[in-house]
Design a protein around this motif. Structure first.
Motif, PDB file in Angstrom:
ATOM      1  N   HIS A  95       1.323   6.486  -3.492  1.00  0.00           N
ATOM      2  CA  HIS A  95       0.111   5.933  -4.097  1.00  0.00           C
ATOM      3  C   HIS A  95       0.082   6.363  -5.555  1.00  0.00           C
ATOM      4  O   HIS A  95       1.089   6.736  -6.121  1.00  0.00           O
ATOM      5  CB  HIS A  95      -1.154   6.344  -3.332  1.00  0.00           C
ATOM      6  CG  HIS A  95      -1.367   7.811  -3.201  1.00  0.00           C
ATOM      7  ND1 HIS A  95      -2.349   8.480  -3.868  1.00  0.00           N
ATOM      8  CD2 HIS A  95      -0.712   8.750  -2.469  1.00  0.00           C
ATOM      9  CE1 HIS A  95      -2.314   9.756  -3.542  1.00  0.00           C
ATOM     10  NE2 HIS A  95      -1.332   9.951  -2.698  1.00  0.00           N
ATOM     11  N   GLY A  96      -1.060   6.209  -6.195  1.00  0.00           N
ATOM     12  CA  GLY A  96      -1.173   6.554  -7.606  1.00  0.00           C
ATOM     13  C   GLY A  96      -1.394   5.358  -8.504  1.00  0.00           C
ATOM     14  O   GLY A  96      -1.822   5.512  -9.649  1.00  0.00           O
ATOM     15  N   ALA A  97      -1.114   4.148  -8.014  1.00  0.00           N
ATOM     16  CA  ALA A  97      -1.313   2.920  -8.791  1.00  0.00           C
ATOM     17  C   ALA A  97      -1.144   1.740  -7.838  1.00  0.00           C
ATOM     18  O   ALA A  97      -0.563   1.888  -6.754  1.00  0.00           O
ATOM     19  CB  ALA A  97      -0.318   2.830  -9.946  1.00  0.00           C
ATOM     20  N   PRO A  98      -1.636   0.566  -8.201  1.00  0.00           N
ATOM     21  CA  PRO A  98      -1.456  -0.605  -7.330  1.00  0.00           C
ATOM     22  C   PRO A  98       0.005  -1.041  -7.232  1.00  0.00           C
ATOM     23  O   PRO A  98       0.780  -0.890  -8.173  1.00  0.00           O
ATOM     24  CB  PRO A  98      -2.290  -1.694  -8.023  1.00  0.00           C
ATOM     25  CG  PRO A  98      -3.235  -0.965  -8.915  1.00  0.00           C
ATOM     26  CD  PRO A  98      -2.498   0.258  -9.345  1.00  0.00           C
ATOM     27  N   HIS A  99       0.359  -1.566  -6.075  1.00  0.00           N
ATOM     28  CA  HIS A  99       1.629  -2.266  -5.854  1.00  0.00           C
ATOM     29  C   HIS A  99       2.853  -1.409  -6.151  1.00  0.00           C
ATOM     30  O   HIS A  99       3.805  -1.857  -6.798  1.00  0.00           O
ATOM     31  CB  HIS A  99       1.677  -3.553  -6.682  1.00  0.00           C
ATOM     32  CG  HIS A  99       0.497  -4.447  -6.489  1.00  0.00           C
ATOM     33  ND1 HIS A  99       0.166  -4.992  -5.267  1.00  0.00           N
ATOM     34  CD2 HIS A  99      -0.448  -4.875  -7.359  1.00  0.00           C
ATOM     35  CE1 HIS A  99      -0.925  -5.736  -5.397  1.00  0.00           C
ATOM     36  NE2 HIS A  99      -1.326  -5.670  -6.652  1.00  0.00           N
ATOM     37  N   LEU A 100       2.846  -0.176  -5.679  1.00  0.00           N
ATOM     38  CA  LEU A 100       4.042   0.655  -5.713  1.00  0.00           C
ATOM     39  C   LEU A 100       4.752   0.461  -4.377  1.00  0.00           C
ATOM     40  O   LEU A 100       4.244   0.858  -3.327  1.00  0.00           O
ATOM     41  CB  LEU A 100       3.681   2.119  -5.951  1.00  0.00           C
ATOM     42  CG  LEU A 100       3.098   2.422  -7.334  1.00  0.00           C
ATOM     43  CD1 LEU A 100       2.593   3.863  -7.401  1.00  0.00           C
ATOM     44  CD2 LEU A 100       4.136   2.166  -8.434  1.00  0.00           C
ATOM     45  N   ILE A 101       5.906  -0.173  -4.419  1.00  0.00           N
ATOM     46  CA  ILE A 101       6.576  -0.683  -3.214  1.00  0.00           C
ATOM     47  C   ILE A 101       7.729   0.244  -2.845  1.00  0.00           C
ATOM     48  O   ILE A 101       8.673   0.417  -3.621  1.00  0.00           O
ATOM     49  CB  ILE A 101       7.083  -2.109  -3.476  1.00  0.00           C
ATOM     50  CG1 ILE A 101       5.903  -3.021  -3.845  1.00  0.00           C
ATOM     51  CG2 ILE A 101       7.825  -2.652  -2.271  1.00  0.00           C
ATOM     52  CD1 ILE A 101       6.317  -4.344  -4.455  1.00  0.00           C
ATOM     53  N   PRO A 102       7.684   0.868  -1.648  1.00  0.00           N
ATOM     54  CA  PRO A 102       8.688   1.865  -1.292  1.00  0.00           C
ATOM     55  C   PRO A 102       9.808   1.334  -0.388  1.00  0.00           C
ATOM     56  O   PRO A 102       9.628   0.384   0.375  1.00  0.00           O
ATOM     57  CB  PRO A 102       7.864   2.904  -0.525  1.00  0.00           C
ATOM     58  CG  PRO A 102       6.836   2.060   0.191  1.00  0.00           C
ATOM     59  CD  PRO A 102       6.550   0.869  -0.702  1.00  0.00           C
ATOM     60  N   TYR A 155       0.818  -1.217   0.000  1.00  0.00           N
ATOM     61  CA  TYR A 155       0.000   0.000   0.000  1.00  0.00           C
ATOM     62  C   TYR A 155       0.854   1.270   0.000  1.00  0.00           C
ATOM     63  O   TYR A 155       0.342   2.361   0.251  1.00  0.00           O
ATOM     64  CB  TYR A 155      -0.927   0.002   1.208  1.00  0.00           C
ATOM     65  CG  TYR A 155      -2.308  -0.583   0.942  1.00  0.00           C
ATOM     66  CD1 TYR A 155      -2.888  -0.560  -0.318  1.00  0.00           C
ATOM     67  CD2 TYR A 155      -3.055  -1.135   1.986  1.00  0.00           C
ATOM     68  CE1 TYR A 155      -4.153  -1.066  -0.547  1.00  0.00           C
ATOM     69  CE2 TYR A 155      -4.332  -1.649   1.769  1.00  0.00           C
ATOM     70  CZ  TYR A 155      -4.878  -1.611   0.493  1.00  0.00           C
ATOM     71  OH  TYR A 155      -6.141  -2.110   0.263  1.00  0.00           O
ATOM     72  N   GLY A 156       2.159   1.126  -0.257  1.00  0.00           N
ATOM     73  CA  GLY A 156       3.005   2.313  -0.398  1.00  0.00           C
ATOM     74  C   GLY A 156       3.501   2.905   0.897  1.00  0.00           C
ATOM     75  O   GLY A 156       3.882   4.076   0.932  1.00  0.00           O
ATOM     76  N   VAL A 157       3.547   2.102   1.968  1.00  0.00           N
ATOM     77  CA  VAL A 157       4.036   2.575   3.265  1.00  0.00           C
ATOM     78  C   VAL A 157       5.393   1.932   3.538  1.00  0.00           C
ATOM     79  O   VAL A 157       5.485   0.705   3.634  1.00  0.00           O
ATOM     80  CB  VAL A 157       3.056   2.214   4.396  1.00  0.00           C
ATOM     81  CG1 VAL A 157       3.600   2.684   5.741  1.00  0.00           C
ATOM     82  CG2 VAL A 157       1.684   2.816   4.130  1.00  0.00           C
ATOM     83  N   PRO A 158       6.459   2.721   3.652  1.00  0.00           N
ATOM     84  CA  PRO A 158       7.772   2.128   3.911  1.00  0.00           C
ATOM     85  C   PRO A 158       7.840   1.511   5.304  1.00  0.00           C
ATOM     86  O   PRO A 158       7.110   1.916   6.219  1.00  0.00           O
ATOM     87  CB  PRO A 158       8.735   3.312   3.781  1.00  0.00           C
ATOM     88  CG  PRO A 158       7.898   4.522   4.038  1.00  0.00           C
ATOM     89  CD  PRO A 158       6.520   4.193   3.551  1.00  0.00           C
ATOM     90  N   ALA A 181       9.462   0.820  -6.304  1.00  0.00           N
ATOM     91  CA  ALA A 181       9.428  -0.203  -7.347  1.00  0.00           C
ATOM     92  C   ALA A 181       8.000  -0.373  -7.836  1.00  0.00           C
ATOM     93  O   ALA A 181       7.046  -0.304  -7.051  1.00  0.00           O
ATOM     94  CB  ALA A 181       9.943  -1.532  -6.807  1.00  0.00           C
ATOM     95  N   ASN A 182       7.860  -0.630  -9.122  1.00  0.00           N
ATOM     96  CA  ASN A 182       6.543  -0.886  -9.694  1.00  0.00           C
ATOM     97  C   ASN A 182       6.278  -2.394  -9.657  1.00  0.00           C
ATOM     98  O   ASN A 182       6.820  -3.156 -10.451  1.00  0.00           O
ATOM     99  CB  ASN A 182       6.462  -0.371 -11.129  1.00  0.00           C
ATOM    100  CG  ASN A 182       5.064  -0.522 -11.712  1.00  0.00           C
ATOM    101  OD1 ASN A 182       4.148  -1.011 -11.044  1.00  0.00           O
ATOM    102  ND2 ASN A 182       4.885  -0.110 -12.948  1.00  0.00           N
TER     103      ASN A 182
END
Length: 684
Positions: free
Chosen positions: A588-595, A413-416, A609-610
């Motif tokens: 955020h902005g798209a699914p599975h954006l991994i920080p 969910y984009g949370v480091p 990472a996408n």
């Protein structure tokens, strides 16, 4: 950031050269391949995989010794460093092989003996192991690796693994002060409920046996190499080693030679997997970072299985190499050739992979600093967690518990996240059992996110007044309970995000019944299919200690159906937990954006990472807008390229599209007064 000395990524190539009259030619060709592809080191496998005939001895051992001695001479003359990878310690798996040297076999919990795998307590096997490593150490290899069969779990075809052989039971009997049998020990260790005292004693027996072997190995290698060589430890999932009672500091110290030792953490899947699995890989590297003492080097394994270039795409391999380099690896241990390859010059596609991957890896390596500290939501975990777990099923497998699923929920969910200290932490599930009341009190003074199972356990331990809810029970998916089955959670009208929206909880394995306190802010309510109120779904609470607590009724949050609404709810929860000092970048902005976020002084770096197959434009939510931001796009197998960001509704938007498995890296100086970073640095 301007590095003081430009570093480059190091390729350490695992490769097997079987004995044969043409060994000089094959080693020469391997040397040429290494020179052309800037491979710094070859790790020579001996008797591995298809070439494994059993524990090497007599003429077979001599043949391999002469082979690697000649190969090492050729490689060293060509400027390539050389290490050695003996294929077995106790043995990985039987696979039809049979012991030929009289070792006491490993025995499983059900009494099944191994055919080709030895007990850690076997004196005959120990003597063989020390002589085997000592003999090869005379050749002066940089590292002699200890394979990941140096464990008790995962020894096929044994159920669970070994460690229940008579020699181990004798040791346990001495500790317990009474004679014990394997059946009695298994029944006690796996019984449902609080830990039986024999659980900790068995772990002590296992750990002590491993330490004895580690110390003997280090002594043999130190003496026979005259201190030139060091040992490297290949390890598995830390939660599995927790079941074994592993003390990481003690083990690394036992293996150290002149304060030198290396770890190879396993972190990525063996074969092709969805890009969103990078969240587990990223967390695995971060979780093991804090287990290593400062003197331990790190060489993650870029794995594939079976060992063939067809097991994993170049794009996935590249993205996992970049992930390892991003996390500060000292070198990359590459499994990119078949174990039966023999001739390195016959794999031009592997050559191309190594050449095309280097620009991105060197880019990260040049920016590595020892002072970089990962930041994010903290995921506390103790290496001795398995010793404290209260169990339900009563199996050894149930003793493995860690925050991997918690990390997946947050990262996806984009949370480091970080394995280190943090003002905001997340504690889910059974991992709660490992912490003392004092440790939990400390956590409750900061920001703390709990799932339903953790809330129930804290309620049972008397912490209900400090978490804002009283968790009364866990209700399983198929359990018949009033007012009916749970189906959705609805965001309350008082919520600031998506008021009235629905999110599915229909496939959650269980939910906790939560009774909120009057001062708690209920964020969502659980409803039945008919729309009847079932219970509290999520709530926020400021406790008497000044801490901020958020509780989810879900017991497996990573299995919740993901959505934009779910992401917004989680981001709002993180900001609530941060209180008046928000500091984390959220994506955020798209699914599975991994920080992955880190700080060096007052410089922040966010890598994203996408994890989706679709191109995306990440949106970055920063607590304060920096004056300048540098952005770099790393597309798979391409040179790093400068990128731009624009401001959209208070968010930073990456303008070039981020491709599948690509990484975007943003760097900026923290805004004074709005970040925990205070030490000045240089951004250039």
């Amino acid at each position: 950031m301007t590095p003081h000395a430009r570093r480059r990524a190091r390729y350490h190539l695992r490769f097997q050269l079987r004995p044969g009259d043409d060994i000089a030619e094959r080693a020469g060709n391997l040397t040429k391949v290494c020179q052309e592809n800037e491979v710094a080191e070859v790790v020579l496998l001996i008797g591995a995989e298809e070439a494994y005939t059993g524990h090497l001895a007599a003429e077979q051992e001599l043949s391999w010794y002469e082979t690697v001695a000649q190969a090492r001479e050729v490689l060293s003359a060509g400027g390539v460093d050389v290490s050695l990878n003996p294929w077995v310690t106790v043995g990985h798996a039987d696979r039809g092989r049979r012991d030929r040297l009289g070792f006491a076999p490993m025995v499983s919990p059900t009494g099944k003996p191994a055919a080709a795998q030895a007990s850690f307590a076997c004196p005959t096997w120990r003597s063989w192991l020390y002589a085997h490593y000592g003999r090869f150490a005379q050749l002066g290899f940089r590292v002699l690796w200890v394979e990941d069969d140096f464990r008790f779990h995962n020894h096929a075809p044994l159920d669970w693994g070994g460690g229940f052989e008579p020699l181990m039971m004798e040791r346990l009997s001495r500790l317990a002060g009474q004679e014990v049998t394997r059946d009695e020990v298994v029944a006690a260790v796996t019984r449902p409920g609080p830990p039986h005292p024999w659980r900790a004693l068995l772990q002590q027996v296992w750990h002590t046996a491993q330490l004895e072997v580690a110390e003997g190995l280090a002594q043999a290698v130190r003496e026979h190499s005259a201190g030139r060589s060091q040992l490297g430890l290949m390890s598995s999932n830390p939660s599995a080693h927790s079941v074994e009672g592993r003390d990481w500091d003690a083990l690394f110290n036992a293996l150290s030679i002149e304060r030198r030792v290396t770890q190879r953490p396993h972190f990525a899947p063996y074969s092709d997997a969805p890009a969103r699995s990078l969240s587990a890989a990223l967390w695995s590297l971060e979780a093991q970072r804090v287990l290593r003492p400062p003197h331990v080097a790190c060489e993650p394994e870029i794995e594939n299985w079976p060992h063939t270039a067809w097991s994993k795409s170049d794009t996935q391999t590249w993205s996992e190499m970049v992930t390892a380099q991003l996390c500060g690896s000292d070198a990359l241990l590459l499994n990119v050739h078949p174990s039966s390859a023999e001739r390195a010059e016959q794999f031009p596609r592997v050559d191309a992979l190594l050449r095309r991957s280097r620009p991105a890896l060197d880019w990260f390596a040049a920016r590595r600093t020892e002072q970089a500290v990962p930041i994010g939501v903290g995921l506390p975990w103790r290496p001795d967690t398995a010793a404290h777990l209260t169990t339900v099923e009563g199996t050894l497998q149930e003793l493995a518990a860690d925050p991997t699923a918690t990390a997946d929920y947050l990262l996806g969910y984009g949370v480091p996240v970080t394995a280190g200290p943090s003002p905001v932490q997340a504690l889910f599930g059974r991992c709660t059992d490992a912490f003392s009341d004092d440790e939990l009190h400390t956590m409750l003074r900061g920001g703390l996110l709990l799932d339903g199972e953790a809330a129930l356990r804290l309620t049972d331990r008397g912490f209900a007044d400090l978490i804002g809810v009283r968790a009364t029970q866990l209700c399983a998916r198929d359990e018949q309970a009033r007012p009916g089955p749970y189906a959705v959670e609805q965001v309350t009208a008082e919520a600031t995000t998506d008021a009235g929206a629905y999110l599915s909880v229909d496939v959650q394995p269980a939910l906790a019944r939560l009774e909120s306190q009057p001062d708690a802010h209920v964020v969502t309510q659980i409803l039945t299919p008919e729309g009847h109120a079932w219970g509290v779904g999520r709530c926020h609470f400021v406790n008497a200690l000044g801490g901020r607590v958020a509780v989810l009724a879900a017991t497996a949050p990573a299995q919740l159906a993901r959505s934009d609404k779910g992401q917004r709810l989680l981001h709002a929860t993180v900001r609530f937990l941060e209180g008046d000092r928000p500091g984390l970048p959220l994506v955020h902005g798209a699914p599975h954006l991994i920080p992955h976020a880190a700080r060096t002084g007052d410089i922040l770096r966010l890598a994203v990472a996408n994890g989706s197959a679709d191109h995306s434009h990440p949106l970055i939510d920063l607590p304060a807008t920096p004056d300048t931001m540098r952005a770099t796009l790393l597309a798979p197998l391409a040179d790093p390229a400068p990128a731009t960001t624009t401001e959209v509704d208070g968010l930073r938007r990456l303008e070039p599209a981020l491709p599948h498995r690509g990484w975007a890296v943003l760097e900026w100086r923290a805004v004074p007064g709005r970040s925990p970073l205070t030490t000045p640095s240089t951004l250039s």
